[in-house]
Design a protein around this motif. Structure first.
Motif, PDB file in Angstrom:
ATOM      1  N   GLY A  54       0.815  -1.211   0.000  1.00 15.09           N
ATOM      2  CA  GLY A  54       0.000   0.000   0.000  1.00 15.09           C
ATOM      3  C   GLY A  54       0.848   1.260   0.000  1.00 15.09           C
ATOM      4  N   LYS A  55       0.253   2.324  -0.486  1.00 14.60           N
ATOM      5  CA  LYS A  55       0.932   3.620  -0.583  1.00 14.60           C
ATOM      6  C   LYS A  55       1.493   4.032   0.783  1.00 14.60           C
ATOM      7  CE  LYS A  55       0.296   8.331  -2.109  1.00 14.60           C
ATOM      8  NZ  LYS A  55      -0.644   9.336  -2.581  1.00 14.60           N
ATOM      9  N   GLY A  56       2.745   4.438   0.788  1.00 13.28           N
ATOM     10  CA  GLY A  56       3.388   4.900   2.012  1.00 13.28           C
ATOM     11  C   GLY A  56       3.990   3.806   2.863  1.00 13.28           C
ATOM     12  N   ARG A  57       3.715   2.555   2.530  1.00 11.13           N
ATOM     13  CA  ARG A  57       4.301   1.426   3.260  1.00 11.13           C
ATOM     14  C   ARG A  57       5.487   0.908   2.467  1.00 11.13           C
ATOM     15  NH1 ARG A  57      -1.467  -0.328   3.948  1.00 11.13           N
ATOM     16  NH2 ARG A  57      -1.917   0.066   6.135  1.00 11.13           N
ATOM     17  N   VAL A  58       6.426   0.307   3.185  1.00 13.21           N
ATOM     18  CA  VAL A  58       7.551  -0.338   2.517  1.00 13.21           C
ATOM     19  C   VAL A  58       7.984  -1.530   3.359  1.00 13.21           C
ATOM     20  CG1 VAL A  58       9.308   1.144   3.595  1.00 13.21           C
ATOM     21  CG2 VAL A  58       9.826   0.014   1.426  1.00 13.21           C
ATOM     22  N   SER A  59       8.391  -2.580   2.674  1.00 12.72           N
ATOM     23  CA  SER A  59       8.983  -3.744   3.337  1.00 12.72           C
ATOM     24  C   SER A  59      10.345  -3.981   2.723  1.00 12.72           C
ATOM     25  CB  SER A  59       8.119  -4.989   3.167  1.00 12.72           C
ATOM     26  OG  SER A  59       6.912  -4.862   3.868  1.00 12.72           O
ATOM     27  N   LEU A  60      11.278  -4.394   3.553  1.00  7.17           N
ATOM     28  CA  LEU A  60      12.610  -4.770   3.105  1.00  7.17           C
ATOM     29  C   LEU A  60      12.791  -6.234   3.452  1.00  7.17           C
ATOM     30  CD1 LEU A  60      15.536  -4.303   2.157  1.00  7.17           C
ATOM     31  CD2 LEU A  60      16.055  -3.477   4.472  1.00  7.17           C
ATOM     32  N   LEU A  61      13.020  -7.041   2.430  1.00  3.08           N
ATOM     33  CA  LEU A  61      13.263  -8.465   2.598  1.00  3.08           C
ATOM     34  C   LEU A  61      14.714  -8.718   2.228  1.00  3.08           C
ATOM     35  CD1 LEU A  61      10.043  -9.609   0.732  1.00  3.08           C
ATOM     36  CD2 LEU A  61      10.334  -9.387   3.190  1.00  3.08           C
ATOM     37  N   GLN A  62      15.447  -9.376   3.130  1.00  4.79           N
ATOM     38  CA  GLN A  62      16.863  -9.630   2.870  1.00  4.79           C
ATOM     39  C   GLN A  62      17.191 -11.088   3.112  1.00  4.79           C
ATOM     40  OE1 GLN A  62      18.560  -6.641   5.603  1.00  4.79           O
ATOM     41  NE2 GLN A  62      19.397  -5.653   3.780  1.00  4.79           N
ATOM     42  N   ASN A  63      18.117 -11.583   2.305  1.00  7.16           N
ATOM     43  CA  ASN A  63      18.623 -12.930   2.465  1.00  7.16           C
ATOM     44  C   ASN A  63      20.113 -12.877   2.212  1.00  7.16           C
ATOM     45  OD1 ASN A  63      19.327 -15.726   1.094  1.00  7.16           O
ATOM     46  ND2 ASN A  63      17.631 -16.021   2.505  1.00  7.16           N
ATOM     47  N   ASP A  64      20.897 -13.375   3.159  1.00 12.37           N
ATOM     48  CA  ASP A  64      22.352 -13.378   3.020  1.00 12.37           C
ATOM     49  C   ASP A  64      22.793 -14.739   2.508  1.00 12.37           C
ATOM     50  OD1 ASP A  64      24.960 -12.555   3.079  1.00 12.37           O
ATOM     51  OD2 ASP A  64      25.147 -12.519   5.255  1.00 12.37           O
ATOM     52  N   GLY A  65      22.941 -14.844   1.191  1.00  9.72           N
ATOM     53  CA  GLY A  65      23.298 -16.113   0.567  1.00  9.72           C
ATOM     54  C   GLY A  65      22.067 -16.979   0.395  1.00  9.72           C
ATOM     55  N   ALA A  66      22.212 -18.058  -0.341  1.00 11.02           N
ATOM     56  CA  ALA A  66      21.081 -18.934  -0.658  1.00 11.02           C
ATOM     57  C   ALA A  66      20.515 -19.625   0.574  1.00 11.02           C
ATOM     58  CB  ALA A  66      21.507 -19.968  -1.690  1.00 11.02           C
ATOM     59  N   ASP A  67      21.343 -19.877   1.580  1.00 13.16           N
ATOM     60  CA  ASP A  67      20.893 -20.629   2.746  1.00 13.16           C
ATOM     61  C   ASP A  67      20.679 -19.766   3.986  1.00 13.16           C
ATOM     62  OD1 ASP A  67      21.037 -22.949   1.224  1.00 13.16           O
ATOM     63  OD2 ASP A  67      23.150 -23.253   1.737  1.00 13.16           O
ATOM     64  N   GLY A  68      20.907 -18.469   3.881  1.00 13.37           N
ATOM     65  CA  GLY A  68      20.761 -17.596   5.041  1.00 13.37           C
ATOM     66  C   GLY A  68      19.304 -17.372   5.404  1.00 13.37           C
ATOM     67  N   PRO A  69      19.069 -16.944   6.651  1.00 12.08           N
ATOM     68  CA  PRO A  69      17.685 -16.687   7.073  1.00 12.08           C
ATOM     69  C   PRO A  69      17.107 -15.472   6.354  1.00 12.08           C
ATOM     70  CG  PRO A  69      19.226 -15.890   8.728  1.00 12.08           C
ATOM     71  CD  PRO A  69      20.038 -16.610   7.681  1.00 12.08           C
ATOM     72  N   LEU A  70      15.798 -15.464   6.197  1.00 13.22           N
ATOM     73  CA  LEU A  70      15.118 -14.330   5.595  1.00 13.22           C
ATOM     74  C   LEU A  70      14.899 -13.279   6.673  1.00 13.22           C
ATOM     75  CD1 LEU A  70      13.843 -13.216   3.023  1.00 13.22           C
ATOM     76  CD2 LEU A  70      11.685 -14.205   3.767  1.00 13.22           C
ATOM     77  N   ARG A  71      15.381 -12.077   6.431  1.00 12.48           N
ATOM     78  CA  ARG A  71      15.224 -10.949   7.346  1.00 12.48           C
ATOM     79  C   ARG A  71      14.123 -10.065   6.778  1.00 12.48           C
ATOM     80  NH1 ARG A  71      21.537  -9.188   7.174  1.00 12.48           N
ATOM     81  NH2 ARG A  71      22.424 -11.228   7.598  1.00 12.48           N
ATOM     82  N   THR A  72      13.228  -9.573   7.635  1.00 14.36           N
ATOM     83  CA  THR A  72      12.094  -8.794   7.157  1.00 14.36           C
ATOM     84  C   THR A  72      11.912  -7.539   7.992  1.00 14.36           C
ATOM     85  OG1 THR A  72      11.006 -10.866   6.572  1.00 14.36           O
ATOM     86  CG2 THR A  72       9.635  -8.897   6.617  1.00 14.36           C
ATOM     87  N   LEU A  73      11.795  -6.409   7.313  1.00 13.14           N
ATOM     88  CA  LEU A  73      11.513  -5.131   7.951  1.00 13.14           C
ATOM     89  C   LEU A  73      10.264  -4.558   7.300  1.00 13.14           C
ATOM     90  CD1 LEU A  73      12.318  -2.617   9.720  1.00 13.14           C
ATOM     91  CD2 LEU A  73      13.546  -1.800   7.702  1.00 13.14           C
ATOM     92  N   ASN A  74       9.249  -4.260   8.089  1.00 16.43           N
ATOM     93  CA  ASN A  74       8.019  -3.641   7.596  1.00 16.43           C
ATOM     94  C   ASN A  74       7.904  -2.257   8.212  1.00 16.43           C
ATOM     95  OD1 ASN A  74       6.959  -5.956   6.138  1.00 16.43           O
ATOM     96  ND2 ASN A  74       6.719  -6.882   8.147  1.00 16.43           N
ATOM     97  N   VAL A  75       7.685  -1.241   7.368  1.00 21.35           N
ATOM     98  CA  VAL A  75       7.560   0.136   7.847  1.00 21.35           C
ATOM     99  C   VAL A  75       6.204   0.682   7.397  1.00 21.35           C
ATOM    100  CG1 VAL A  75       8.579   2.444   7.889  1.00 21.35           C
ATOM    101  CG2 VAL A  75      10.065   0.436   7.644  1.00 21.35           C
ATOM    102  N   GLU A  76       5.453   1.178   8.358  1.00 19.55           N
ATOM    103  CA  GLU A  76       4.136   1.761   8.109  1.00 19.55           C
ATOM    104  C   GLU A  76       4.281   3.234   7.726  1.00 19.55           C
ATOM    105  OE1 GLU A  76       1.085   0.157   8.190  1.00 19.55           O
ATOM    106  OE2 GLU A  76       2.341  -1.617   8.336  1.00 19.55           O
ATOM    107  N   PRO A  77       3.239   3.819   7.109  1.00 23.16           N
ATOM    108  CA  PRO A  77       3.306   5.237   6.718  1.00 23.16           C
ATOM    109  C   PRO A  77       3.568   6.190   7.887  1.00 23.16           C
ATOM    110  CG  PRO A  77       1.463   4.172   5.620  1.00 23.16           C
ATOM    111  CD  PRO A  77       2.007   3.183   6.618  1.00 23.16           C
ATOM    112  N   ASP A  78       3.149   5.799   9.098  1.00 21.58           N
ATOM    113  CA  ASP A  78       3.369   6.671  10.260  1.00 21.58           C
ATOM    114  C   ASP A  78       4.764   6.513  10.861  1.00 21.58           C
ATOM    115  OD1 ASP A  78       3.236   4.249  11.613  1.00 21.58           O
ATOM    116  OD2 ASP A  78       1.453   4.771  12.787  1.00 21.58           O
ATOM    117  N   GLY A  79       5.618   5.689  10.249  1.00 21.60           N
ATOM    118  CA  GLY A  79       7.005   5.540  10.686  1.00 21.60           C
ATOM    119  C   GLY A  79       7.247   4.381  11.632  1.00 21.60           C
ATOM    120  N   ARG A  80       6.204   3.721  12.102  1.00 22.86           N
ATOM    121  CA  ARG A  80       6.420   2.564  12.979  1.00 22.86           C
ATOM    122  C   ARG A  80       6.966   1.409  12.146  1.00 22.86           C
ATOM    123  NH1 ARG A  80       0.964   1.257  15.536  1.00 22.86           N
ATOM    124  NH2 ARG A  80       0.254   2.134  13.572  1.00 22.86           N
TER     125      ARG A  80
END
Length: 174
Positions: A54-80
């Motif tokens: 949705g508008k104003g939201r962003v998620s960052l999905l990261q993976n360090d190498g093929a076998d690394g854990p999936l890291r997830t950051l979700n940011v809401e429009p209000d900054g939380r």
């Protein structure tokens, strides 16, 4: 360059996770849809579609190498924000961007050039093995970059990635 089966599975997994995470909307106003389907991403086999948030939201999905854990950051429009395993330590943390950083993030997410930086617009293909892969999930679409030599990162997405990694537990490099 053809994608390996593990890379194909990883990219498909990111798309599925993004859809699932966007539908969860852990906080914030749910009056607008969190996730919607868009056109397929170039270079992704099996017709898997990219997703947007949705508008104003962003998620960052990261993976360090093929076998690394999936890291997830979700940011809401209000900054939380909520960061799931961002340091690769299994810890979930929450916080809030400063008013200045929240305003800058919203400006960047509204930047018209962001649409030209999506994986689809760039015809992006993952090229490094074992590198930190960062995918921004925005209203414009998926924008992927890798921490590998010679890879050019799209400028607006790069600024978003820097803002997020400098102000949350998410990391810029592997």
């Amino acid at each position: 360059m053809a994608l390996s089966r593990s890379r194909q599975a990883f990219l498909s997994g990111i798309v599925l996770l993004a859809v699932a995470l966007g539908g969860c909307a852990p906080f914030g106003d749910n009056s607008e849809p969190a996730v919607e389907a868009s056109a397929p991403v170039a270079g992704q086999p099996g017709g898997a579609g990219a997703t947007t948030t949705g508008k104003g939201r962003v998620s960052l999905l990261q993976n360090d190498g093929a076998d690394g854990p999936l890291r997830t950051l979700n940011v809401e429009p209000d900054g939380r924000w909520e960061c799931i395993d961002c340091a690769g330590d299994g810890v979930t943390s929450t916080g809030e961007l400063s008013a200045e950083h929240r305003e800058r993030l919203q400006q960047l997410l509204a930047e018209p050039d962001l649409a030209r930086e999506t994986d689809e617009a760039r015809g992006y293909r993952v090229s490094c093995v074992g590198a930190l892969t960062s995918t921004l999930l925005t209203a414009a679409g998926l924008i992927t970059s890798q921490d590998c030599p010679g890879e050019e990162r799209p400028p607006v997405a790069e600024e978003i990635l820097l803002l997020l990694t400098q102000n949350t537990p998410a990391e810029m490099v592997g």
